[in-house]
Scaffold this motif. Structure first.
Motif: not given
Length: 63
Positions: A30-54
């Protein structure tokens, strides 16, 4: 920094997720961040972390 629309982003399933297993996550660049989401619920939102936090999360999960 502008984060791209998650619905227009290429999400990748974890290589540790089997074809029919229920516990699956997906990640995306996500342009410098890493997005994480549940593949079973892709429209349920996501978590965005910095690369360092990931990286810290992965280190914590594998220790």
């Amino acid at each position: 920094m502008k984060i791209p629309d998650p619905s227009q982003t290429h999400w990748r399933k974890s290589t540790h997720s089997g074809a029919n297993e229920g516990e699956c996550v997906e990640i995306a660049d996500l342009n410098g961040q890493v997005g994480i989401r549940d593949s079973k619920n892709p429209v349920g939102g996501h978590l965005a972390l910095t690369r360092q936090s990931f990286a810290a999360l992965l280190t914590h999960l594998t220790s």
